[in-house]
Design a protein around this motif. Structure first.
Motif, PDB file in Angstrom:
ATOM      1  N   THR A  10       0.866  -1.177   0.000  1.00  0.00           N
ATOM      2  CA  THR A  10       0.000   0.000   0.000  1.00  0.00           C
ATOM      3  C   THR A  10       0.905   1.229   0.000  1.00  0.00           C
ATOM      4  O   THR A  10       2.133   1.106  -0.063  1.00  0.00           O
ATOM      5  CB  THR A  10      -0.914   0.036   1.243  1.00  0.00           C
ATOM      6  N   LYS A  11       0.274   2.392   0.101  1.00  0.00           N
ATOM      7  CA  LYS A  11       1.044   3.644   0.116  1.00  0.00           C
ATOM      8  C   LYS A  11       2.015   3.692   1.285  1.00  0.00           C
ATOM      9  O   LYS A  11       3.085   4.296   1.199  1.00  0.00           O
ATOM     10  CB  LYS A  11       0.078   4.825   0.177  1.00  0.00           C
ATOM     11  N   HIS A  12       1.646   3.029   2.375  1.00  0.00           N
ATOM     12  CA  HIS A  12       2.456   3.114   3.594  1.00  0.00           C
ATOM     13  C   HIS A  12       3.075   1.785   4.026  1.00  0.00           C
ATOM     14  O   HIS A  12       3.693   1.708   5.080  1.00  0.00           O
ATOM     15  CB  HIS A  12       1.613   3.675   4.741  1.00  0.00           C
ATOM     16  N   LEU A  13       2.902   0.738   3.230  1.00  0.00           N
ATOM     17  CA  LEU A  13       3.451  -0.574   3.578  1.00  0.00           C
ATOM     18  C   LEU A  13       4.329  -1.105   2.449  1.00  0.00           C
ATOM     19  O   LEU A  13       3.934  -1.077   1.282  1.00  0.00           O
ATOM     20  CB  LEU A  13       2.336  -1.578   3.864  1.00  0.00           C
ATOM     21  N   ILE A  14       5.517  -1.592   2.804  1.00  0.00           N
ATOM     22  CA  ILE A  14       6.453  -2.153   1.834  1.00  0.00           C
ATOM     23  C   ILE A  14       6.746  -3.599   2.205  1.00  0.00           C
ATOM     24  O   ILE A  14       6.897  -3.938   3.390  1.00  0.00           O
ATOM     25  CB  ILE A  14       7.764  -1.332   1.798  1.00  0.00           C
ATOM     26  N   ASN A  50       6.159  -0.696   7.906  1.00  0.00           N
ATOM     27  CA  ASN A  50       5.257   0.441   8.019  1.00  0.00           C
ATOM     28  C   ASN A  50       6.069   1.725   7.854  1.00  0.00           C
ATOM     29  O   ASN A  50       6.925   2.030   8.689  1.00  0.00           O
ATOM     30  CB  ASN A  50       4.544   0.429   9.375  1.00  0.00           C
ATOM     31  N   LEU A  51       5.813   2.459   6.763  1.00  0.00           N
ATOM     32  CA  LEU A  51       6.583   3.671   6.491  1.00  0.00           C
ATOM     33  C   LEU A  51       6.190   4.830   7.397  1.00  0.00           C
ATOM     34  O   LEU A  51       6.959   5.772   7.553  1.00  0.00           O
ATOM     35  CB  LEU A  51       6.407   4.073   5.028  1.00  0.00           C
ATOM     36  N   ARG A  52       5.009   4.761   7.981  1.00  0.00           N
ATOM     37  CA  ARG A  52       4.598   5.829   8.896  1.00  0.00           C
ATOM     38  C   ARG A  52       5.371   5.769  10.209  1.00  0.00           C
ATOM     39  O   ARG A  52       5.762   6.787  10.773  1.00  0.00           O
ATOM     40  CB  ARG A  52       3.102   5.724   9.183  1.00  0.00           C
ATOM     41  N   THR A  53       5.578   4.541  10.688  1.00  0.00           N
ATOM     42  CA  THR A  53       6.245   4.371  11.985  1.00  0.00           C
ATOM     43  C   THR A  53       7.709   3.941  11.852  1.00  0.00           C
ATOM     44  O   THR A  53       8.418   3.857  12.853  1.00  0.00           O
ATOM     45  CB  THR A  53       5.503   3.318  12.822  1.00  0.00           C
ATOM     46  N   ASN A  54       8.125   3.648  10.588  1.00  0.00           N
ATOM     47  CA  ASN A  54       9.488   3.170  10.332  1.00  0.00           C
ATOM     48  C   ASN A  54       9.806   1.900  11.122  1.00  0.00           C
ATOM     49  O   ASN A  54      10.913   1.723  11.638  1.00  0.00           O
ATOM     50  CB  ASN A  54      10.526   4.257  10.658  1.00  0.00           C
ATOM     51  N   THR A  55       8.808   1.026  11.209  1.00  0.00           N
ATOM     52  CA  THR A  55       8.994  -0.223  11.954  1.00  0.00           C
ATOM     53  C   THR A  55       8.540  -1.409  11.107  1.00  0.00           C
ATOM     54  O   THR A  55       7.793  -1.255  10.141  1.00  0.00           O
ATOM     55  CB  THR A  55       8.182  -0.219  13.268  1.00  0.00           C
ATOM     56  N   CYS A  56       9.001  -2.588  11.496  1.00  0.00           N
ATOM     57  CA  CYS A  56       8.558  -3.824  10.872  1.00  0.00           C
ATOM     58  C   CYS A  56       7.219  -4.230  11.490  1.00  0.00           C
ATOM     59  O   CYS A  56       7.135  -4.482  12.692  1.00  0.00           O
ATOM     60  CB  CYS A  56       9.592  -4.928  11.067  1.00  0.00           C
TER      61      CYS A  56
END
Length: 255
Positions: free
Chosen positions: A8-12, A25-31
């Motif tokens: 998604t826009k915020h998940l890689i 999670n790109l919002r929280t910079n965590t796995c």
């Protein structure tokens, strides 16, 4: 990390040498989640809609339902590492390429092998790209274009000086077998092809190391290299000369 793709826009999604697939999670910079299942490095990953396919050194590919983080099928049949994976846009078939020199076609619904194509006589299949009934794959410096339905090789391309690492195929007219393709390899060159022609349209040089990843659309192309750079190539048509003008922008990770 050997492969990446947005979910998604915020998940890689990432596949790694440590045998895991991770959701970041790109919002929280965590796995956010780690998926286990492979018993060797994960070399390849593709995501279409909510389905993901991964290919590994353990000789298998795996089909995952990402929203539930659930393993749907383990695809067994290759006798060596699976270096390349792709899937059709409707998520009905999976295409895998292996060091055993074969391409295998699989059913997403059942996980069964539907077809085996011996695409190379000499060396590993390193990359595969499927679109609208056709797929391109590489072995060494050679690129092969195949009709999936008839399992016939309809064209070969050979311009790269070293092993081709990545391909992306885009079929514009399946009836006439027309389309575009981008290839990149260990020679640091990116080649842009009209698949109806014998020679590449353009060769782009600029990276100082092998190219590990490419993505393109009608106006831009992004390439990632072992030289530590991501290059974005902008294609423009000059109205005065009616020729292609390529503009390049580099992105370098901070050290």
């Amino acid at each position: 990390i050997w492969c990446l793709q947005f979910f998604t826009k915020h998940l890689i999604l990432s596949g790694s040498y440590d045998s895991t697939i991770k959701i970041w999670n790109l919002r929280t910079n965590t796995c956010a989640r780690t998926l286990f299942g492979h018993e060797g490095p994960v070399w390849a990953l593709v995501r279409k809609d909510v389905m993901m396919v991964t290919g590994s050194q353990d000789k298998t590919a795996k089909i995952w339902e990402i929203r539930r983080c659930r393993l749907a099928h383990t695809l067994k049949g290759h006798s060596a590492a699976v270096f390349a994976v792709d899937m059709d846009d409707d998520c009905t078939i999976v295409i895998t390429g292996s060091a055993d020199r074969s391409i295998r076609i699989w059913s997403v619904e059942s996980g069964r092998s539907l077809k085996t194509i011996w695409a190379s006589h000499t060396t590993s299949i390193m990359t595969v790209s499927y679109h609208r009934g056709f797929f391109a794959c590489s072995a060494g410096g050679m690129i092969f274009l195949w009709n999936l339905k008839t399992a016939t090789c309809i064209k070969k391309f050979h311009e790269h000086e070293k092993r081709v690492e990545k391909l992306q195929l885009q079929i514009t007219n399946p009836e006439k077998v027309e389309g575009l393709m981008v290839s990149a390899g260990k020679d640091g060159m990116i080649k842009y092809w009209d698949i109806t022609k014998d020679r590449s349209i353009q060769t782009l040089k600029g990276h100082k190391g092998q190219i590990n990843c490419i993505q393109f659309d009608e106006t831009r192309m992004a390439t990632a290299s072992a030289d530590g750079k991501i290059r974005v190539w902008d294609f423009h048509i000059s109205s005065k000369t009616d020729t292609n003008v390529v503009r390049v922008k580099d992105y370098v990770a901070p050290t």
